[in-house]
Structures are given as C-alpha cells and as structure tokens.
Motif scaffolding. Structure first.
Motif, PDB file in Angstrom:
ATOM      1  N   UNK A  64       0.779  -1.222   0.000  1.00 45.46           N
ATOM      2  CA  UNK A  64       0.000   0.000   0.000  1.00 45.46           C
ATOM      3  C   UNK A  64       0.814   1.278   0.000  1.00 45.46           C
ATOM      4  N   UNK A  65       2.163   1.169  -0.079  1.00 43.53           N
ATOM      5  CA  UNK A  65       3.037   2.342  -0.092  1.00 43.53           C
ATOM      6  C   UNK A  65       3.837   2.331  -1.391  1.00 43.53           C
ATOM      7  N   UNK A  66       3.829   3.439  -2.105  1.00 44.61           N
ATOM      8  CA  UNK A  66       4.577   3.532  -3.355  1.00 44.61           C
ATOM      9  C   UNK A  66       6.065   3.361  -3.086  1.00 44.61           C
ATOM     10  N   UNK A  67       6.784   2.677  -3.975  1.00 48.25           N
ATOM     11  CA  UNK A  67       8.227   2.514  -3.788  1.00 48.25           C
ATOM     12  C   UNK A  67       8.925   3.868  -3.750  1.00 48.25           C
ATOM     13  N   UNK A  68       9.980   3.953  -2.953  1.00 55.41           N
ATOM     14  CA  UNK A  68      10.766   5.171  -2.883  1.00 55.41           C
ATOM     15  C   UNK A  68      11.753   5.248  -4.041  1.00 55.41           C
ATOM     16  N   UNK A  69      12.292   6.414  -4.244  1.00 59.60           N
ATOM     17  CA  UNK A  69      13.292   6.617  -5.286  1.00 59.60           C
ATOM     18  C   UNK A  69      14.672   6.629  -4.634  1.00 59.60           C
TER      19      UNK A  69
END
Length: 132
Positions: A12-17
C-alpha cells in the motif's frame, strides 16, 4: 552476523526513489551527528558547490562511522538537510558512492532556511545499527 532487513515498498506504499521505506536491524545503535562540509582543520570545502560539499559530508560520515566500528553497510537511516532541494541530486550521487544502492537505507530530505554557517548547503546525519 545477521543482515538488516530492507523493505523498499510496504504493501500500500509507493516505492521510494533510491531509499528503503523501512530498515530493520538488531544490535547496537550508533547515532552520527549532522556532518557538514568542513575538513579536518574546520575549513569549508566547496564554497557554492553542492557536489563538493556533499562529497565532503559523506567522507566525514564515513570517518565518524569508522570511529564507532561501523560502516555504511550498518546505516539504517540518513537525514539530508539542504538549503535548496536543487542540491538533492548532488547529495544522492555522493550517497550512492558509499551505500549499497540495491539495499539503501531509509532516508528523509528536508529543505531548511539555513544551516549553522551561511556558506553551508548540505548537512547529513546518520543512524546505524552494529549487527549483533
């Protein structure tokens, strides 16, 4: 020696960059104060140059970690303080020379109005866990 567990994208959390959202480690906590772009004599490195400042900051972080018996492999969290978000690519490039980019530490970036000295552009602190 157990490795730290890196969770780059919790459900539910977008991947970080270029960072892990969560890093789990067991061992001895090492807190490294914010490092700035000064050399061993306290002289500024890289006036008006965020890349040179970031390189010096990460060299200082490495020295501090080594003094604690740690390395960047033990770092679980970095916090970047920059006077302009335009400096973040330089900070990330310097960071990437030291960390495992496949298993990066958790991190936060904060734009600040200023640092302790007006000529400073970047400060970075670190939390590391010496593995049990």
């Amino acid at each position: 020696m157990a490795e730290h567990q890196h969770i780059t994208a919790p459900d539910g959390v977008a991947p970080g960059n270029g960072f892990s959202h969560v890093v789990i480690g067991t061992g001895t906590l090492v807190a490294v104060s914010g490092q700035i772009a000064v050399d061993a004599q306290g002289e500024l490195v890289g006036r008006d140059d965020p890349e040179a400042q970031a390189r010096q900051v990460f060299a200082n972080l490495r020295r501090c970690l080594e003094a604690a018996g740690a390395s960047f492999a033990d770092v679980v969290k970095l916090t970047f303080y920059v006077t302009d978000v335009a400096h973040l690519p330089a900070v990330r490039a310097a960071r990437d020379a030291y960390v495992d980019t496949a298993r990066p530490p958790a991190s936060s970036a904060v734009q600040v109005a200023g640092l302790i000295r007006p000529e400073l552009l970047v400060e970075v602190d670190a939390l590391a866990v010496l593995r049990a």
